[in-house]
Enzyme design. Structure first.
Site, PDB file in Angstrom:
ATOM      1  N   ARG A   1       0.825  -1.214   0.000  1.00  0.00           N
ATOM      2  CA  ARG A   1       0.000   0.000   0.000  1.00  0.00           C
ATOM      3  C   ARG A   1       0.857   1.261   0.000  1.00  0.00           C
ATOM      4  O   ARG A   1       0.450   2.298  -0.521  1.00  0.00           O
ATOM      5  CB  ARG A   1      -0.916   0.026   1.220  1.00  0.00           C
ATOM      6  CG  ARG A   1      -2.064  -0.938   1.078  1.00  0.00           C
ATOM      7  CD  ARG A   1      -2.967  -0.904   2.272  1.00  0.00           C
ATOM      8  NE  ARG A   1      -4.168  -1.679   1.989  1.00  0.00           N
ATOM      9  CZ  ARG A   1      -5.280  -1.593   2.688  1.00  0.00           C
ATOM     10  NH1 ARG A   1      -5.361  -0.784   3.724  1.00  0.00           N
ATOM     11  NH2 ARG A   1      -6.321  -2.320   2.366  1.00  0.00           N
TER      12      ARG A   1
ATOM     13  N   GLY B   1      -9.314  -8.189  -0.461  1.00  0.00           N
ATOM     14  CA  GLY B   1      -8.116  -8.227   0.365  1.00  0.00           C
ATOM     15  C   GLY B   1      -7.412  -9.571   0.324  1.00  0.00           C
ATOM     16  O   GLY B   1      -6.206  -9.653   0.071  1.00  0.00           O
TER      17      GLY B   1
ATOM     18  N   LYS C   1     -18.114 -16.553   1.924  1.00  0.00           N
ATOM     19  CA  LYS C   1     -19.578 -16.586   1.989  1.00  0.00           C
ATOM     20  C   LYS C   1     -20.267 -15.905   0.805  1.00  0.00           C
ATOM     21  O   LYS C   1     -19.781 -14.912   0.292  1.00  0.00           O
ATOM     22  CB  LYS C   1     -20.027 -15.865   3.259  1.00  0.00           C
ATOM     23  CG  LYS C   1     -19.495 -16.471   4.532  1.00  0.00           C
ATOM     24  CD  LYS C   1     -20.146 -15.780   5.700  1.00  0.00           C
ATOM     25  CE  LYS C   1     -19.253 -15.768   6.925  1.00  0.00           C
ATOM     26  NZ  LYS C   1     -19.555 -14.617   7.765  1.00  0.00           N
TER      27      LYS C   1
ATOM     28  N   GLY D   1     -12.729  -3.665   0.910  1.00  0.00           N
ATOM     29  CA  GLY D   1     -14.144  -3.335   1.038  1.00  0.00           C
ATOM     30  C   GLY D   1     -14.591  -2.215   0.104  1.00  0.00           C
ATOM     31  O   GLY D   1     -15.704  -2.251  -0.435  1.00  0.00           O
TER      32      GLY D   1
END
Ligand code: ADP
Ligand code: MG
Length: 397
Positions: free
Chosen positions: A37, A353, A197, A376
């Site tokens: 990052r 991520g 999920k 996100g």
């Protein structure tokens, strides 16, 4: 389109640059375990310094409740200093008199690093006075923190309403790459989804189904799709409403005439541990005491052959529990092939991520067209939502 740093005159200007240096640490230390990052923001920082701008960097670190010595920016400032080969001054605070003095004293190309923006609770409340205090430090606001663009905080949104506000190169690239998937992908476009999920990815899948030519499903969420087709998945991770959600996706895909691929064979085990015994079984023969933990060899083959036909691939979510070697094969094979297709000219965009982490660990990050730093924020962007940090920036002429 939003204005970028290259659309305005930055020479000599004091630029407040919001970055996302919320990097992972070695547990219990201040050693940065992954500086990607920080490296991702270098094009913007270097561009500004080369033009004699005064660079004032702001980032949040973790989720402090007030001042927290374990969440100071010093380790990131030190790593940045190494990477740019120049001194980086660390301010005692993100706002205030002392910080203003340090910002005012910066010479051309100088770099000041503000202390963790979240040490002030006003930051997350997007408090107008706090935004004004940040704005006092600079002439121009540059947003290069895509990973924080889905949050309307003082340093990601509030301050953009006070100063001239433009995108840095990283933010601009994220918008172009992810926006390109939604708006004008080269076709065929495949959406390859995985991860734990269905619930986490439901909104993204529903949005992407609208313009994909193919939806390919792996990872833990495959269990929900198998159950929706009447198969049994034993002890696999399965949300109560998973099969129902998967059924909805399948109907939407059918209605739009999109090809939906789900695993025909899977890697299973009775336990999830480092020495778990893995075996490949047909998707309709998962034993009652077993869990689906990766896609099987036949499925890897089917998926890579399908993906090879595509001009654009969006990949979000690992194909299996890649953290364990026995269940990393699906993610590795798919990653390897996608890297190869990208080298051959396909557009391969990786989001999420864990997926970025997996691609990085496999050494394919550079081969891909783009690996989003978003997490996100990337998911929200791909859902078609407006991200407040982006919306607040000045529009291009
Ligand atoms: P991303 O962060 O890329 O969006 P997710 O957070 O949705 O991805 O999912 C990542 C996690 O999903 C990983 O920790 C991985 O172990 C887990 N996972 C992948 N396949 C399975 C599976 N078959 N069963 C359980 N968990 C899985
Ligand atoms: Mg994740």
């Amino acid at each position: 389109m939003k204005k970028t740093v290259s659309d305005i005159d930055v020479s000599g200007a004091r630029c407040l640059v919001r970055v996302d240096f919320n990097v992972p640490f070695e547990p219990g230390t201040t050693t940065i375990s992954d500086d990607s990052r920080i490296r991702a923001a270098l094009p913007t920082i270097n561009y500004l310094r080369e033009r004699g701008a005064r660079v004032i960097l702001a980032t949040h670190v973790g989720r402090p409740k007030g001042i927290d010595d374990s969440l100071r920016v010093a380790p990131m400032a030190a790593r940045l200093s190494e990477l740019i080969g120049a001194p980086v001054t660390v301010a005692p605070d993100s706002i205030g008199e002392e910080t203003e003095k340090l910002a005012a004293a910066l010479g051309p190309g100088g770099v000041l690093f503000l202390e963790n923006t979240r040490f002030h609770p006003e930051e997350e409340k997007n408090d107008p006075d706090h935004s004004a205090a940040l704005a006092r430090l600079a002439d121009i606001y540059v947003d290069d923190a895509f990973g924080s663009a889905h949050r309307a905080h003082a340093s990601t949104e509030g301050v953009a309403h006070i100063l001239p506000a433009v995108a840095g190169f990283l933010l601009d690239k994220e918008i172009r790459m992810l926006g390109g998937i939604l708006e004008s992908p080269r076709r065929p476009l495949a959406t390859l989804m995985g991860g734990a999920k269905v619930g986490d990815k439901m909104a993204v899948m529903e949005r992407l189904i609208e313009n994909s030519d193919m939806l390919i499903v792996g990872g833990g969420m495959a269990a929900a799709f198998l159950e929706a087709r009447g198969m049994r998945t034993g002890k696999s991770l399965l949300e109560a409403d998973g099969p129902q959600m998967a059924g909805r996706i399948e109907s939407a895909a059918k209605a739009r005439g999109i090809q939906l691929l789900i695993p025909t064979d899977v890697i299973v085990s009775t336990e999830l541990s480092a020495d778990a015994e893995a075996s490949a079984v047909s998707s309709d023969a998962i034993p009652d005491d077993a869990m689906l933990l990766d896609i099987g060899p036949e499925t890897r083959d089917t998926y890579t052959r399908a993906l090879r036909l595509c001009q654009t691939v969006l990949w979000n979510g690992p194909m299996g529990v890649f953290e364990y070697e026995q269940f990393a094969g699906g993610t590795r094979v798919v990653g390897e092939n996608l890297a190869q297709y990208a080298r051959a000219g396909a557009t391969v965009v990786v989001g999420g991520g864990s997926t970025a982490e997996a691609v990085d660990a496999l050494g394919y990050a550079d081969a891909m067209t783009h690996v989003s730093t978003g997490g996100g924020a990337a998911l929200e962007f791909l859902e078609g939502r407006t991200l407040p940090g982006i919306a607040a920036l000045n529009d291009a002429d």
